[in-house]
Every structure is written in C-alpha cells, then in structure tokens.
Design a protein around this motif. Sequence first.
Motif, PDB file in Angstrom:
ATOM      1  N   CYS A  41       0.683  -1.230  -0.070  1.00  0.00           N
ATOM      2  CA  CYS A  41       0.135  -0.048  -0.003  1.00  0.00           C
ATOM      3  C   CYS A  41       0.860   1.113   0.031  1.00  0.00           C
ATOM      4  O   CYS A  41       1.873   1.444   0.796  1.00  0.00           O
ATOM      5  CB  CYS A  41      -0.844   0.073   1.371  1.00  0.00           C
ATOM      6  SG  CYS A  41      -1.904  -1.253   1.386  1.00  0.00           S
ATOM      7  N   SER A  43      -0.504   4.054   1.111  1.00  0.00           N
ATOM      8  CA  SER A  43      -1.007   4.990   1.800  1.00  0.00           C
ATOM      9  C   SER A  43      -1.451   3.820   3.116  1.00  0.00           C
ATOM     10  O   SER A  43      -2.165   2.925   2.902  1.00  0.00           O
ATOM     11  CB  SER A  43      -2.345   5.662   1.419  1.00  0.00           C
ATOM     12  OG  SER A  43      -2.847   6.613   2.226  1.00  0.00           O
ATOM     13  N   LEU A  45      -2.933   3.730   7.272  1.00  0.00           N
ATOM     14  CA  LEU A  45      -3.474   4.490   8.438  1.00  0.00           C
ATOM     15  C   LEU A  45      -3.114   3.428   9.618  1.00  0.00           C
ATOM     16  O   LEU A  45      -3.063   2.416   9.521  1.00  0.00           O
ATOM     17  CB  LEU A  45      -5.057   4.218   8.145  1.00  0.00           C
ATOM     18  CG  LEU A  45      -6.030   4.584   9.726  1.00  0.00           C
ATOM     19  CD1 LEU A  45      -5.454   6.047  10.007  1.00  0.00           C
ATOM     20  CD2 LEU A  45      -7.211   4.383   9.359  1.00  0.00           C
ATOM     21  N   PHE A  62      -2.434   9.078   9.345  1.00  0.00           N
ATOM     22  CA  PHE A  62      -2.246   8.766   7.713  1.00  0.00           C
ATOM     23  C   PHE A  62      -0.575   8.909   7.562  1.00  0.00           C
ATOM     24  O   PHE A  62      -0.210   9.869   7.675  1.00  0.00           O
ATOM     25  CB  PHE A  62      -3.136   9.465   6.951  1.00  0.00           C
ATOM     26  CG  PHE A  62      -4.634   8.846   7.065  1.00  0.00           C
ATOM     27  CD1 PHE A  62      -4.974   7.735   6.329  1.00  0.00           C
ATOM     28  CD2 PHE A  62      -5.427   9.643   7.975  1.00  0.00           C
ATOM     29  CE1 PHE A  62      -6.515   7.539   6.618  1.00  0.00           C
ATOM     30  CE2 PHE A  62      -6.784   9.159   8.235  1.00  0.00           C
ATOM     31  CZ  PHE A  62      -7.184   7.826   7.455  1.00  0.00           C
ATOM     32  N   ASP A 118       1.499  -3.749   6.458  1.00  0.00           N
ATOM     33  CA  ASP A 118       0.168  -4.037   6.914  1.00  0.00           C
ATOM     34  C   ASP A 118       0.033  -5.591   6.712  1.00  0.00           C
ATOM     35  O   ASP A 118      -0.934  -6.228   6.965  1.00  0.00           O
ATOM     36  CB  ASP A 118      -0.903  -3.417   6.046  1.00  0.00           C
ATOM     37  CG  ASP A 118      -0.643  -4.028   4.533  1.00  0.00           C
ATOM     38  OD1 ASP A 118       0.404  -3.514   4.013  1.00  0.00           O
ATOM     39  OD2 ASP A 118      -1.731  -4.380   3.940  1.00  0.00           O
ATOM     40  N   LYS A 140      -3.057  -0.328   8.524  1.00  0.00           N
ATOM     41  CA  LYS A 140      -3.945  -1.037   7.197  1.00  0.00           C
ATOM     42  C   LYS A 140      -3.836   0.157   6.125  1.00  0.00           C
ATOM     43  O   LYS A 140      -3.545   1.091   6.294  1.00  0.00           O
ATOM     44  CB  LYS A 140      -5.387  -1.318   7.662  1.00  0.00           C
ATOM     45  CG  LYS A 140      -6.079  -0.132   8.175  1.00  0.00           C
ATOM     46  CD  LYS A 140      -7.440  -0.436   8.596  1.00  0.00           C
ATOM     47  CE  LYS A 140      -8.425   0.841   8.988  1.00  0.00           C
ATOM     48  NZ  LYS A 140      -9.711   0.338   9.448  1.00  0.00           N
ATOM     49  N   CYS A 141      -4.149  -0.677   4.948  1.00  0.00           N
ATOM     50  CA  CYS A 141      -4.197   0.238   3.789  1.00  0.00           C
ATOM     51  C   CYS A 141      -5.472   1.138   3.957  1.00  0.00           C
ATOM     52  O   CYS A 141      -6.587   0.610   4.000  1.00  0.00           O
ATOM     53  CB  CYS A 141      -4.392  -0.613   2.446  1.00  0.00           C
ATOM     54  SG  CYS A 141      -2.955  -1.838   2.220  1.00  0.00           S
ATOM     55  N   SER A 142      -5.175   2.334   3.913  1.00  0.00           N
ATOM     56  CA  SER A 142      -6.578   3.236   3.665  1.00  0.00           C
ATOM     57  C   SER A 142      -5.787   4.659   3.295  1.00  0.00           C
ATOM     58  O   SER A 142      -4.960   5.071   3.595  1.00  0.00           O
ATOM     59  CB  SER A 142      -6.916   3.418   5.282  1.00  0.00           C
ATOM     60  OG  SER A 142      -8.144   4.092   5.180  1.00  0.00           O
ATOM     61  N   LYS A 143      -6.680   5.584   2.923  1.00  0.00           N
ATOM     62  CA  LYS A 143      -6.551   6.841   2.680  1.00  0.00           C
ATOM     63  C   LYS A 143      -7.453   7.716   3.318  1.00  0.00           C
ATOM     64  O   LYS A 143      -8.660   7.409   3.475  1.00  0.00           O
ATOM     65  CB  LYS A 143      -6.618   7.258   0.795  1.00  0.00           C
ATOM     66  CG  LYS A 143      -5.871   6.468   0.126  1.00  0.00           C
ATOM     67  CD  LYS A 143      -6.154   6.748  -1.442  1.00  0.00           C
ATOM     68  CE  LYS A 143      -5.302   5.956  -2.103  1.00  0.00           C
ATOM     69  NZ  LYS A 143      -5.271   6.188  -3.619  1.00  0.00           N
ATOM     70  N   GLU A 146     -11.219   8.400   2.253  1.00  0.00           N
ATOM     71  CA  GLU A 146     -12.009   7.220   2.454  1.00  0.00           C
ATOM     72  C   GLU A 146     -12.348   6.816   3.796  1.00  0.00           C
ATOM     73  O   GLU A 146     -13.470   6.240   4.229  1.00  0.00           O
ATOM     74  CB  GLU A 146     -11.323   5.936   2.106  1.00  0.00           C
ATOM     75  CG  GLU A 146     -10.724   6.002   0.406  1.00  0.00           C
ATOM     76  CD  GLU A 146      -9.980   4.753   0.100  1.00  0.00           C
ATOM     77  OE1 GLU A 146      -9.532   4.479  -0.956  1.00  0.00           O
ATOM     78  OE2 GLU A 146      -9.354   4.075   1.168  1.00  0.00           O
ATOM     79  N   VAL A 147     -11.923   7.482   4.858  1.00  0.00           N
ATOM     80  CA  VAL A 147     -12.208   7.237   6.165  1.00  0.00           C
ATOM     81  C   VAL A 147     -12.852   8.650   6.886  1.00  0.00           C
ATOM     82  O   VAL A 147     -13.973   8.410   7.805  1.00  0.00           O
ATOM     83  CB  VAL A 147     -10.746   6.934   7.069  1.00  0.00           C
ATOM     84  CG1 VAL A 147     -11.149   6.816   8.679  1.00  0.00           C
ATOM     85  CG2 VAL A 147     -10.287   5.602   6.288  1.00  0.00           C
ATOM     86  N   ASN A 265     -13.710  12.742  -2.145  1.00  0.00           N
ATOM     87  CA  ASN A 265     -12.506  12.118  -2.624  1.00  0.00           C
ATOM     88  C   ASN A 265     -11.361  12.885  -3.494  1.00  0.00           C
ATOM     89  O   ASN A 265     -10.438  12.394  -3.924  1.00  0.00           O
ATOM     90  CB  ASN A 265     -12.916  10.695  -3.342  1.00  0.00           C
ATOM     91  CG  ASN A 265     -13.679   9.819  -2.292  1.00  0.00           C
ATOM     92  OD1 ASN A 265     -13.428   9.899  -1.218  1.00  0.00           O
ATOM     93  ND2 ASN A 265     -14.610   9.209  -2.822  1.00  0.00           N
TER      94      ASN A 265
END
Length: 318
Positions: A41, A43, A45, A62, A118, A140-143, A146-147, A265
């Motif tokens: 990933c 990005s 989190l 992030f 991750d 974990k993979c996240s942007k 998105e959160v 987004n």
Amino acid sequence: YNQAKSVDITMRDKNELSLLFVLSFFLAFQQQCVGADKECCSSILLDSDLAVHKIQGDKLGFYTQMGYYGARPAYRQQGGQFFIFYHEEEQHWIDSRYFYGASLFSKLVNEMDGYCLDDHNNWSFYNGSVLTYSEMLTSKCSKIEEVCCQEIKLSSSNSEVKTGNHSFYGEESKDSLGDYKAIGMNNGRYIYQKKNHDRFLEYGDRYWLVSSGVGRTSGHIHHPRGSVCPEHIEKEWQISDKNEDGQWVWKDDPELKITCVKQMNDMKHKLVSDTTSPVAQPHTQIDPIEQASSFSAGAVAFGCISMLLLSMMIAFFA
C-alpha cells in the motif's frame, strides 16, 4: 562388489546433498523475488483506541510511502514529523521522529518482518516505562478521504443554555461552533477551517483544538485524547471557560458533537507541521517531499529469471 556399492552410495549421497543445497538456495531466492515484486500500500492508516491516542496519538494517523528502507517500503506521516520503516538489524518495523534508520527514542514497534507494513499487526507502544502490546493498535491500507469527512459540523444543545445571567457557552466558544471544511493536513489528520471565519480545528500534540489560528496552543474547544477523525469522537469534548478566580480552564460539554456533513475524494492536501501542546485559550509550512522511485519491475523479473536458470544449471551438472 562391496567397494563399488560403497562408492555408488557415496556418490548418490553427494548428489542428494547438492540437490538439497540447490533447492534450498532456489527457495530462499524465490522468496526474495516474490517480496521484491510484491506491491504494498502507498497509503497507510496507523490507528488505535483512545487510551493509546492519549499517550502516543501524535505518531498515529495517515502515512504515505516515501521510498524504501531496509529493502521494504518506508512511510512518512502526512503533514507530520514521523517516519515508519523496517529496521533490518532488529528485524521489525519501528517509528522515528527524525529519519529512516534512527531507532533511538522509538515509541512504536511492530514485531514482524513481513515485506509490507500491513502484512501482520503485532504492535506495541511505549506507555512511559515499557513497551506494551496492544491489539487495538493496527496498520492497514487506507486513505484519509476514504475514512474521514471533508466537511463537518460542530454543535451543542448547551450553546443556548443559561443559568441566571451566566451562559454555559462564552462568546468565543459559541463562535467556534458551526460548519468546517478540510483545508490541508497536520500530524496525519485533516486541518479544518470554519467557513468565512478565522477558526481552525486541528490535531496538535495528542489533542484536538479549535482556535483562531493554525499551530496555536490555546483555544476555545478541546479534546484531550483524540482520534484520526474528529467526527469519530463521541464524548469528552471541552470548552474554554473562566472559573471563580477568573482563570481560563477547560469545562466538559457532554452535548458537544461533531457530525459529518460531506465526504469527498478529490481534495488536494497541503502539509503543515506542528510541535506544540495545549492550554485553555507558530505556523510552519513544509513542502511536500517527492516519493522516491521504486525498483524497476523489469530488472527484478530479469534477476529472478537469471537466478532460476543458474539454479537449474547447477542441479543438472551436479
């Protein structure tokens, strides 16, 4: 006959040992090839519960990939000062305030040697005396888009409450309520500004704070622990108030809520740095660092194929 049989057995043992050596070498190198070619990933989190946020919250949030270190992807906190990378000598992932490779003063450790951050969560955090494992501390993979919400609303039913001539909310705290929109990032989280006002909500040194500027250590609304998204916090918000001695203190408002107005987004982020801590009532702009380029996929594939052919030749002529 017995001598010939003994020689035959000896030669067979040597061939088997040679084959086992080649196979072991091939499997080890194949694992390296798979790791080098694996996509991780870009990005991440890094998040946990309120208890960890209270102690090590400034290191959460992030992160985006910025090159490689220890033959694995390395990450920098968005709008912050922290890095996460793999420490080859200690064979685990750690955080650092300064740069890749500096393990001194590390406060977060992921005890695993996977190629991607991750791959597995086995995180511990420094609680002030020792490293403590926490199953709530995860990567974990996240942007962020998105959160977290890009537009939020701060409101409280106590804003109109009065006891005699005294209002529950002072003028400055009441003016800090309203609609806010994300304008950039700081310490791995959004910075918000109230529409048409010089009011900002940002995450400082382990706290959320609404104030009249970015990077301030005093303000009008405050949360002492925090979260990666302010709208995820359900209680423990405080407002500034004067006590009987005329001193500014934090007063609990159980009715203060932050709700999501709009989630988008397509926001462009600016990085802003902060190193301060809060009181009840300077801004540094840093330029984004370009992400270092990864190894060429073609070069990795060529190397893997070459080593595979070499292993087959050794096995054939053994």
